[in-house]
Design a protein around this motif. Structure first.
Motif, PDB file in Angstrom:
ATOM      1  N   PRO A  53       0.844  -1.198   0.000  1.00 56.91           N
ATOM      2  CA  PRO A  53       0.000   0.000   0.000  1.00 56.91           C
ATOM      3  C   PRO A  53       0.880   1.249   0.000  1.00 56.91           C
ATOM      4  N   GLY A  54       0.410   2.310  -0.624  1.00 55.40           N
ATOM      5  CA  GLY A  54       1.184   3.548  -0.640  1.00 55.40           C
ATOM      6  C   GLY A  54       0.808   4.410  -1.819  1.00 55.40           C
ATOM      7  N   VAL A  55       1.474   5.562  -1.890  1.00 52.22           N
ATOM      8  CA  VAL A  55       1.212   6.507  -2.970  1.00 52.22           C
ATOM      9  C   VAL A  55       2.451   6.545  -3.858  1.00 52.22           C
ATOM     10  N   TYR A  56       2.262   6.291  -5.143  1.00 56.93           N
ATOM     11  CA  TYR A  56       3.387   6.216  -6.074  1.00 56.93           C
ATOM     12  C   TYR A  56       3.226   7.262  -7.161  1.00 56.93           C
ATOM     13  N   ARG A  57       4.314   7.954  -7.427  1.00 60.37           N
ATOM     14  CA  ARG A  57       4.233   9.127  -8.296  1.00 60.37           C
ATOM     15  C   ARG A  57       5.016   8.973  -9.588  1.00 60.37           C
ATOM     16  N   GLY A  58       4.450   9.521 -10.654  1.00 63.71           N
ATOM     17  CA  GLY A  58       5.135   9.517 -11.936  1.00 63.71           C
ATOM     18  C   GLY A  58       4.686  10.721 -12.743  1.00 63.71           C
ATOM     19  N   GLN A  59       4.955  10.673 -14.026  1.00 62.36           N
ATOM     20  CA  GLN A  59       4.646  11.811 -14.877  1.00 62.36           C
ATOM     21  C   GLN A  59       4.253  11.349 -16.267  1.00 62.36           C
ATOM     22  N   CYS A  60       3.688  12.268 -17.032  1.00 62.97           N
ATOM     23  CA  CYS A  60       3.520  12.017 -18.454  1.00 62.97           C
ATOM     24  C   CYS A  60       4.928  11.990 -19.043  1.00 62.97           C
ATOM     25  N   ALA A  61       5.235  10.944 -19.798  1.00 60.61           N
ATOM     26  CA  ALA A  61       6.602  10.768 -20.286  1.00 60.61           C
ATOM     27  C   ALA A  61       6.717  11.010 -21.783  1.00 60.61           C
ATOM     28  N   GLU A  62       5.758  11.694 -22.350  1.00 57.75           N
ATOM     29  CA  GLU A  62       5.838  12.011 -23.779  1.00 57.75           C
ATOM     30  C   GLU A  62       5.731  13.530 -23.887  1.00 57.75           C
ATOM     31  N   LEU A  63       6.542  14.097 -24.780  1.00 58.09           N
ATOM     32  CA  LEU A  63       6.507  15.559 -24.918  1.00 58.09           C
ATOM     33  C   LEU A  63       5.196  15.934 -25.611  1.00 58.09           C
ATOM     34  N   CYS A  64       4.184  16.301 -24.812  1.00 56.80           N
ATOM     35  CA  CYS A  64       2.826  16.383 -25.363  1.00 56.80           C
ATOM     36  C   CYS A  64       2.361  17.816 -25.531  1.00 56.80           C
ATOM     37  N   GLY A  65       3.242  18.783 -25.337  1.00 55.52           N
ATOM     38  CA  GLY A  65       2.832  20.163 -25.534  1.00 55.52           C
ATOM     39  C   GLY A  65       3.405  21.068 -24.470  1.00 55.52           C
ATOM     40  N   ARG A  66       2.970  22.312 -24.510  1.00 54.64           N
ATOM     41  CA  ARG A  66       3.511  23.372 -23.672  1.00 54.64           C
ATOM     42  C   ARG A  66       3.536  23.013 -22.181  1.00 54.64           C
ATOM     43  N   ASP A  67       2.446  22.456 -21.683  1.00 54.64           N
ATOM     44  CA  ASP A  67       2.374  22.184 -20.248  1.00 54.64           C
ATOM     45  C   ASP A  67       2.625  20.713 -19.906  1.00 54.64           C
TER      46      ASP A  67
END
Ligand SMILES: [Cu+2]
Length: 287
Positions: free
Chosen positions: A229-243
C-alpha cells in the motif's frame, strides 16, 4: 620527502573514504546507484532479471579484462616474450563463436519469459481505462461505471505560475501531486486500457515499472499488481505540448476494504448503488 608523504596520506585517506561509500549500504540507498526495486510483482521480476544480466556482464568483464591485462603484463617484449607465428585457429574460432551464442541464448530465455509475462493482460481483477488529455488524465473504472479527471494539484499549480512569488520547496511533492489519484487495491491484477484524446501522452510510474504510450485512435494495454500500500508518483513521459511537465500521475494503492469503500463513494457520486460487499474483485485481491 615529507611533502610527498602527506600528499600520499591524503590520497589514501580519500580513497578509503570513497571505498567506504561503496561498502556502506546506507550510502547505496542515498546514492541510488542501482535501479529502484519498485512495488509491483512485475517491478520485482524486472529487478531480478536486471541483476541477473548485470552479474553475467560482470563475469564476462572479469574474464575478458582479466585475460587482457594478464596478457599485457605477462607477455611483454621487455620480458623477452616472442610473438607466435600462427595466423589461424579453427578451435579458437569455434570457441569464441559458440561461447557468446550460448551466453546470449541463456540470457534471452528469462528475458523472453519476462516479456511474455509483462504483456499477459488476461484475467484481470479490475480494468481501468486511462485517457490522456492536454493536460490531465481521465480514469474510467469500467467494472464500476464511474470516471473522473486527475489534474495537477492546486498548490503546485499556484506555485508554478509566473511571478507567483512562491517557493517550490513549500510543496513536498511539487509538480508530482494531483487532485484525484488513480486508486487501486493492493494485490489485485489491474488491467489498464490506455488511449489519448488529443496528442500522444505516456503514462509512467517508475515504482510500478510501467510506462505506456497513450495514442489517439489506439488502445494500448498493460497490467500491474501493486504489492505494498502507498502513494506512487510519476509523470507524463511524452513531450505532449507546452504544459507537458504539469501532468503528473499518482497511484494510490489501498487495502482491498479501503478500495471498496472508495469505489462505493465514487459510485454514489455517479448516482449508482454501492457494490455488494461480497464482491469478487476484493475477494480475489485479499486472497
Ligand atoms: Cu502528456
Amino acid at each position: 620527502m615529507s611533502h610527498a608523504k602527506s600528499h600520499l596520506a591524503r590520497l589514501l585517506a580519500g580513497l578509503a573514504a570513497l571505498a567506504a561509500l561503496f561498502v556502506a549500504p546506507a550510502a547505496f540507498a542515498a546514492w541510488d546507484l542501482n535501479m529502484p526495486k519498485g512495488v509491483t510483482e512485475l517491478s520485482d521480476d524486472i529487478w531480478n532479471l536486471h541483476m541477473l544480466i548485470f552479474w553475467v556482464c560482470v563475469a564476462i568483464a572479469v574474464v575478458v579484462f582479466g585475460a587482457m591485462f594478464y596478457s599485457i603484463f605477462k607477455f611483454q617484449k621487455a620480458k623477452g616474450a616472442v610473438p607466435g607465428n600462427f595466423n589461424h585457429s579453427t578451435t579458437l574460432e569455434i570457441v569464441w563463436t559458440a561461447v557468446p551464442v550460448i551466453i546470449l541464448v541463456a540470457m534471452a530465455i528469462p528475458s523472453a519469459r519476462m516479456l511474455v509475462k509483462m504483456e499477459d493482460t488476461r484475467d484481470p481483477d479490475l480494468t481501468v481505462k486511462v485517457t490522456g488529455y492536454q493536460w490531465k488524465w481521465a480514469y474510467e473504472y469500467l467494472d464500476d461505471e464511474f470516471q473522473y479527471f486527475s489534474n495537477i494539484d492546486a498548490l503546485s499549480n499556484q506555485i508554478r505560475q509566473l511571478d507567483s512569488g512562491m517557493d517550490p520547496s513549500q510543496h513536498e511533492h511539487y509538480l508530482r501531486d494531483v487532485d484525484e489519484p488513480m486508486v487501486v487495491p493492493v494485490g489485485a491484477k489491474v488491467r489498464v486500457l490506455i488511449t489519448a484524446s488529443d496528442v500522444i501522452h505516456a503514462w509512467w510510474v517508475p515504482e510500478i515499472a510501467r510506462k505506456k504510450d497513450a495514442i489517439p485512435g489506439f488502445i494500448n494495454e498493460f497490467w500491474f499488481r501493486v504489492e505494498q500500500p502507498g502513494v506512487y508518483r510519476g509523470q507524463c513521459a511524452e513531450l505532449c505540448g507546452r504544459d507537458h511537465g504539469f501532468m503528473p500521475v499518482v497511484v494510490d494503492a489501498r487495502a482491498p476494504e479501503d478500495y471498496l469503500e472508495w469505489v462505493n463513494e465514487r459510485r454514489v457520486l455517479a448516482g449508482l448503488p454501492p457494490r455488494p460487499t461480497s464482491d469478487a474483485t476484493v475477494a480475489a485481491a485479499s486472497e
